[in-house]
Design a protein around this motif. Structure first.
Motif, mmCIF file in Angstrom:
data_model
loop_
_atom_site.group_PDB
_atom_site.id
_atom_site.type_symbol
_atom_site.label_atom_id
_atom_site.label_comp_id
_atom_site.label_asym_id
_atom_site.label_seq_id
_atom_site.Cartn_x
_atom_site.Cartn_y
_atom_site.Cartn_z
ATOM 1 N N TRP A 8 28.460 23.355 92.328
ATOM 2 C CA TRP A 8 27.785 21.907 92.061
ATOM 3 C C TRP A 8 28.757 21.545 90.818
ATOM 4 O O TRP A 8 29.248 20.114 90.735
ATOM 5 N N ILE A 11 32.274 19.623 91.858
ATOM 6 C CA ILE A 11 32.404 18.652 92.966
ATOM 7 C C ILE A 11 31.824 17.319 91.645
ATOM 8 O O ILE A 11 32.305 16.723 91.842
ATOM 9 N N GLY A 12 30.687 18.046 90.732
ATOM 10 C CA GLY A 12 30.519 16.845 89.784
ATOM 11 C C GLY A 12 31.770 16.723 89.112
ATOM 12 O O GLY A 12 31.901 15.594 88.288
ATOM 13 N N ASN A 14 34.335 15.979 90.236
ATOM 14 C CA ASN A 14 34.959 14.699 91.328
ATOM 15 C C ASN A 14 34.051 13.510 91.164
ATOM 16 O O ASN A 14 34.709 13.004 92.127
ATOM 17 N N TYR A 16 30.901 13.595 92.275
ATOM 18 C CA TYR A 16 29.576 13.861 92.757
ATOM 19 C C TYR A 16 28.615 13.066 92.008
ATOM 20 O O TYR A 16 28.322 14.019 91.129
ATOM 21 N N PRO A 17 28.128 12.271 92.094
ATOM 22 C CA PRO A 17 26.510 12.139 91.240
ATOM 23 C C PRO A 17 25.003 12.712 91.520
ATOM 24 O O PRO A 17 24.283 12.349 90.928
ATOM 25 N N GLY A 18 25.213 13.438 92.587
ATOM 26 C CA GLY A 18 23.637 14.138 92.650
ATOM 27 C C GLY A 18 23.698 15.645 91.560
ATOM 28 O O GLY A 18 24.143 15.681 91.216
ATOM 29 N N TYR A 20 21.803 19.630 91.085
ATOM 30 C CA TYR A 20 22.688 20.544 91.534
ATOM 31 C C TYR A 20 20.789 20.888 92.799
ATOM 32 O O TYR A 20 22.019 21.498 93.269
ATOM 33 N N VAL A 23 22.220 19.894 96.017
ATOM 34 C CA VAL A 23 23.604 20.444 96.655
ATOM 35 C C VAL A 23 22.729 22.091 97.476
ATOM 36 O O VAL A 23 22.982 22.785 98.386
ATOM 37 N N TYR A 26 20.908 21.482 100.740
ATOM 38 C CA TYR A 26 22.192 21.135 101.606
ATOM 39 C C TYR A 26 22.440 22.259 102.476
ATOM 40 O O TYR A 26 22.744 21.806 102.876
#
Length: 149
Positions: A8, A11-12, A14, A16-18, A20, A23, A26
């Motif tokens: 998390w 990718i954050g 880089n 990613y707005p989602g 924890y 993730v 998923y």
């Protein structure tokens, strides 16, 4: 769950707005289920018991398990053969077969059984007599040094 947190964060960084938890959910959906755990291997005590009991007294579940263990290790197979032969000498009072048994054990170079055979030879005449005659001192064992009260 540290792997989820690490992913998390990566990718954050880089973009990613989602969240924890998104993730984590998923990854949980796409995680492979763990492989089924096989049967536990037998303990040393179980294998020793199987080897030292008369084959006819083994339970229905124990026979195939012993066979599977013996198929895995050639040294154990050889040791089992010698243990069974010694058990037969003991139970049938055939002490005269002991020299041949000791020779066979030494030929197979199994350290523990060779050590046992050496111990038998240290008082060979007494061992052969004990394995040949039907008399024993079992009823008086432990009473030799017992004092009366």
């Amino acid at each position: 769950m540290w792997a989820v947190a690490t992913l998390w964060i990566c990718i954050g960084d880089n973009g990613y707005p989602g969240s924890y938890s998104l993730v984590r959910r998923y990854l949980e959906r796409h995680r492979d289920s763990p492989a089924p755990i096989g049967a536990r291997p037998p303990t040393v005590r179980q294998v020793t018991g199987w080897l030292t009991r008369h084959p006819d007294t083994l339970g229905e579940d124990d026979r195939p398990r012993l066979k599977a263990v013996l198929e895995q290790c050639s040294q154990l197979r050889v040791a089992a053969k010698h243990v069974r032969a010694f058990g037969e000498i003991v139970t049938t009072l055939q002490g005269q077969r002991l020299p041949d048994w000791i020779t066979a054990v030494r030929a197979d170079s199994l350290p523990s059984l060779t050590s046992f055979a050496n111990g038998l030879e240290s008082d060979f005449d007494a061992v052969v007599a004990g394995l040949t005659t039907p008399w024993n001192s079992g009823p008086v064992e432990g009473r030799v040094n017992q004092t009366s009260r």
